[in-house]
Motif scaffolding. Sequence first.
Motif, PDB file in Angstrom:
ATOM      1  N   ILE A 114     -17.529 -32.190 -50.101  1.00 14.09           N
ATOM      2  CA  ILE A 114     -16.239 -32.845 -50.282  1.00 14.09           C
ATOM      3  C   ILE A 114     -15.155 -31.767 -50.288  1.00 14.09           C
ATOM      4  O   ILE A 114     -15.060 -30.984 -51.240  1.00 14.09           O
ATOM      5  CB  ILE A 114     -16.210 -33.624 -51.617  1.00 14.09           C
ATOM      6  CG1 ILE A 114     -17.391 -34.585 -51.689  1.00 14.09           C
ATOM      7  CG2 ILE A 114     -14.881 -34.328 -51.801  1.00 14.09           C
ATOM      8  CD1 ILE A 114     -17.657 -35.114 -53.089  1.00 14.09           C
ATOM      9  N   PRO A 115     -14.313 -31.705 -49.228  1.00 12.93           N
ATOM     10  CA  PRO A 115     -13.220 -30.727 -49.247  1.00 12.93           C
ATOM     11  C   PRO A 115     -12.267 -31.051 -50.395  1.00 12.93           C
ATOM     12  O   PRO A 115     -11.993 -32.215 -50.697  1.00 12.93           O
ATOM     13  CB  PRO A 115     -12.523 -30.920 -47.899  1.00 12.93           C
ATOM     14  CG  PRO A 115     -13.442 -31.738 -47.078  1.00 12.93           C
ATOM     15  CD  PRO A 115     -14.318 -32.497 -48.017  1.00 12.93           C
ATOM     16  N   TYR A 116     -11.785 -30.004 -51.039  1.00 16.23           N
ATOM     17  CA  TYR A 116     -10.924 -30.179 -52.198  1.00 16.23           C
ATOM     18  C   TYR A 116      -9.791 -29.163 -52.125  1.00 16.23           C
ATOM     19  O   TYR A 116     -10.040 -27.968 -52.033  1.00 16.23           O
ATOM     20  CB  TYR A 116     -11.738 -29.984 -53.481  1.00 16.23           C
ATOM     21  CG  TYR A 116     -10.914 -29.985 -54.738  1.00 16.23           C
ATOM     22  CD1 TYR A 116     -10.401 -31.169 -55.251  1.00 16.23           C
ATOM     23  CD2 TYR A 116     -10.644 -28.800 -55.409  1.00 16.23           C
ATOM     24  CE1 TYR A 116      -9.640 -31.174 -56.405  1.00 16.23           C
ATOM     25  CE2 TYR A 116      -9.886 -28.796 -56.570  1.00 16.23           C
ATOM     26  CZ  TYR A 116      -9.387 -29.978 -57.065  1.00 16.23           C
ATOM     27  OH  TYR A 116      -8.624 -29.989 -58.199  1.00 16.23           O
ATOM     28  N   PHE A 117      -8.538 -29.651 -52.149  1.00 21.06           N
ATOM     29  CA  PHE A 117      -7.383 -28.764 -52.149  1.00 21.06           C
ATOM     30  C   PHE A 117      -6.957 -28.578 -53.589  1.00 21.06           C
ATOM     31  O   PHE A 117      -6.489 -29.515 -54.238  1.00 21.06           O
ATOM     32  CB  PHE A 117      -6.241 -29.347 -51.316  1.00 21.06           C
ATOM     33  CG  PHE A 117      -5.027 -28.464 -51.295  1.00 21.06           C
ATOM     34  CD1 PHE A 117      -5.017 -27.310 -50.529  1.00 21.06           C
ATOM     35  CD2 PHE A 117      -3.910 -28.775 -52.047  1.00 21.06           C
ATOM     36  CE1 PHE A 117      -3.907 -26.477 -50.510  1.00 21.06           C
ATOM     37  CE2 PHE A 117      -2.795 -27.951 -52.033  1.00 21.06           C
ATOM     38  CZ  PHE A 117      -2.797 -26.803 -51.261  1.00 21.06           C
ATOM     39  N   ALA A 118      -7.101 -27.370 -54.104  1.00 16.72           N
ATOM     40  CA  ALA A 118      -6.782 -27.091 -55.502  1.00 16.72           C
ATOM     41  C   ALA A 118      -5.281 -26.893 -55.693  1.00 16.72           C
ATOM     42  O   ALA A 118      -4.658 -27.579 -56.497  1.00 16.72           O
ATOM     43  CB  ALA A 118      -7.545 -25.866 -55.979  1.00 16.72           C
ATOM     44  N   SER A 119      -4.688 -25.955 -54.959  1.00 14.90           N
ATOM     45  CA  SER A 119      -3.264 -25.665 -55.071  1.00 14.90           C
ATOM     46  C   SER A 119      -2.893 -24.698 -53.956  1.00 14.90           C
ATOM     47  O   SER A 119      -3.755 -24.190 -53.243  1.00 14.90           O
ATOM     48  CB  SER A 119      -2.940 -25.041 -56.426  1.00 14.90           C
ATOM     49  OG  SER A 119      -3.514 -23.756 -56.508  1.00 14.90           O
ATOM     50  N   ALA A 124      -8.108 -24.218 -50.573  1.00 13.73           N
ATOM     51  CA  ALA A 124      -9.106 -25.282 -50.520  1.00 13.73           C
ATOM     52  C   ALA A 124     -10.493 -24.728 -50.809  1.00 13.73           C
ATOM     53  O   ALA A 124     -10.769 -23.547 -50.607  1.00 13.73           O
ATOM     54  CB  ALA A 124      -9.089 -25.941 -49.151  1.00 13.73           C
ATOM     55  N   SER A 125     -11.342 -25.585 -51.295  1.00 10.21           N
ATOM     56  CA  SER A 125     -12.741 -25.240 -51.514  1.00 10.21           C
ATOM     57  C   SER A 125     -13.544 -26.519 -51.309  1.00 10.21           C
ATOM     58  O   SER A 125     -13.000 -27.556 -50.954  1.00 10.21           O
ATOM     59  CB  SER A 125     -12.954 -24.671 -52.917  1.00 10.21           C
ATOM     60  OG  SER A 125     -12.667 -25.654 -53.890  1.00 10.21           O
ATOM     61  N   TYR A 126     -14.824 -26.433 -51.535  1.00  9.10           N
ATOM     62  CA  TYR A 126     -15.684 -27.602 -51.421  1.00  9.10           C
ATOM     63  C   TYR A 126     -16.262 -27.949 -52.777  1.00  9.10           C
ATOM     64  O   TYR A 126     -16.546 -27.071 -53.588  1.00  9.10           O
ATOM     65  CB  TYR A 126     -16.842 -27.344 -50.443  1.00  9.10           C
ATOM     66  CG  TYR A 126     -16.431 -27.449 -49.005  1.00  9.10           C
ATOM     67  CD1 TYR A 126     -16.448 -28.669 -48.348  1.00  9.10           C
ATOM     68  CD2 TYR A 126     -16.018 -26.323 -48.307  1.00  9.10           C
ATOM     69  CE1 TYR A 126     -16.063 -28.761 -47.019  1.00  9.10           C
ATOM     70  CE2 TYR A 126     -15.629 -26.412 -46.985  1.00  9.10           C
ATOM     71  CZ  TYR A 126     -15.649 -27.634 -46.337  1.00  9.10           C
ATOM     72  OH  TYR A 126     -15.268 -27.729 -45.031  1.00  9.10           O
ATOM     73  N   ARG A 127     -16.433 -29.221 -52.978  1.00 10.18           N
ATOM     74  CA  ARG A 127     -17.219 -29.739 -54.085  1.00 10.18           C
ATOM     75  C   ARG A 127     -18.434 -30.401 -53.441  1.00 10.18           C
ATOM     76  O   ARG A 127     -18.385 -30.787 -52.278  1.00 10.18           O
ATOM     77  CB  ARG A 127     -16.421 -30.769 -54.890  1.00 10.18           C
ATOM     78  CG  ARG A 127     -15.260 -30.151 -55.634  1.00 10.18           C
ATOM     79  CD  ARG A 127     -14.504 -31.189 -56.410  1.00 10.18           C
ATOM     80  NE  ARG A 127     -13.527 -30.524 -57.283  1.00 10.18           N
ATOM     81  CZ  ARG A 127     -12.735 -31.165 -58.096  1.00 10.18           C
ATOM     82  NH1 ARG A 127     -12.773 -32.487 -58.161  1.00 10.18           N
ATOM     83  NH2 ARG A 127     -11.891 -30.497 -58.854  1.00 10.18           N
ATOM     84  N   TYR A 128     -19.494 -30.515 -54.196  1.00  6.37           N
ATOM     85  CA  TYR A 128     -20.716 -31.100 -53.652  1.00  6.37           C
ATOM     86  C   TYR A 128     -21.203 -32.207 -54.579  1.00  6.37           C
ATOM     87  O   TYR A 128     -21.319 -32.002 -55.782  1.00  6.37           O
ATOM     88  CB  TYR A 128     -21.816 -30.030 -53.523  1.00  6.37           C
ATOM     89  CG  TYR A 128     -21.384 -28.867 -52.669  1.00  6.37           C
ATOM     90  CD1 TYR A 128     -21.454 -28.950 -51.286  1.00  6.37           C
ATOM     91  CD2 TYR A 128     -20.888 -27.704 -53.237  1.00  6.37           C
ATOM     92  CE1 TYR A 128     -21.037 -27.882 -50.495  1.00  6.37           C
ATOM     93  CE2 TYR A 128     -20.470 -26.642 -52.460  1.00  6.37           C
ATOM     94  CZ  TYR A 128     -20.545 -26.732 -51.083  1.00  6.37           C
ATOM     95  OH  TYR A 128     -20.133 -25.691 -50.308  1.00  6.37           O
ATOM     96  N   ARG A 129     -21.490 -33.372 -53.990  1.00  4.30           N
ATOM     97  CA  ARG A 129     -22.095 -34.454 -54.758  1.00  4.30           C
ATOM     98  C   ARG A 129     -23.567 -34.502 -54.352  1.00  4.30           C
ATOM     99  O   ARG A 129     -23.891 -34.845 -53.217  1.00  4.30           O
ATOM    100  CB  ARG A 129     -21.432 -35.791 -54.507  1.00  4.30           C
ATOM    101  CG  ARG A 129     -22.170 -36.887 -55.272  1.00  4.30           C
ATOM    102  CD  ARG A 129     -21.408 -38.100 -55.657  1.00  4.30           C
ATOM    103  NE  ARG A 129     -20.041 -37.962 -56.069  1.00  4.30           N
ATOM    104  CZ  ARG A 129     -19.628 -37.716 -57.317  1.00  4.30           C
ATOM    105  NH1 ARG A 129     -20.514 -37.507 -58.260  1.00  4.30           N
ATOM    106  NH2 ARG A 129     -18.352 -37.658 -57.600  1.00  4.30           N
TER     107      ARG A 129
END
Length: 177
Positions: A114-119, A124-129
Amino acid sequence: MGHKLTAYLALTVLAAACLGACNTSGCLDNRSSLPLAEFRSSATGDVISVDSLEVVGVGAPDGDVLSPATPAKSQLYLPMRSTQSSTAWQFIYRQKALDNPDLIDTVEFEYESIPYFASEECGASYRYRVTKVSHTTHLIDSVRMADSLITNIDRVAILIYFRTQEADQPDQEAGDR
């Protein structure tokens, strides 16, 4: 001359203050979502250290060892591949009595990246489910997810339970004599 020096110092201090104000605290957070695995005894649930454990990525380039067989460790980061939907790790036991290819365990994680834009500072980084965990059962008894969502928060997300021998119990009959 004193007036020029004072003005120069004031300008220098003002410029430094402006530069400091323009530069925010930056990205101090861990930008990588690395799941932390903790090793536990399947008999007691206590945290244990596994001696001479080598961890190698399945399908990783030759010689790409995540963790060499060093003295005992009780935790290990197990990175995931953002471009794939699964990652597998081989647990190779290098202790003299256990150094046998028939005892190598494999743990595989299936997940959604899951791409995730922090700030702006952190990017950006990834989260994983994690959707599925499978493993062999040579020395590993079970694997449990403490949290199926892997983020950049530094906490234990994976619990790996190893078969352990309990300490020898005193002979009951010897105590009854």
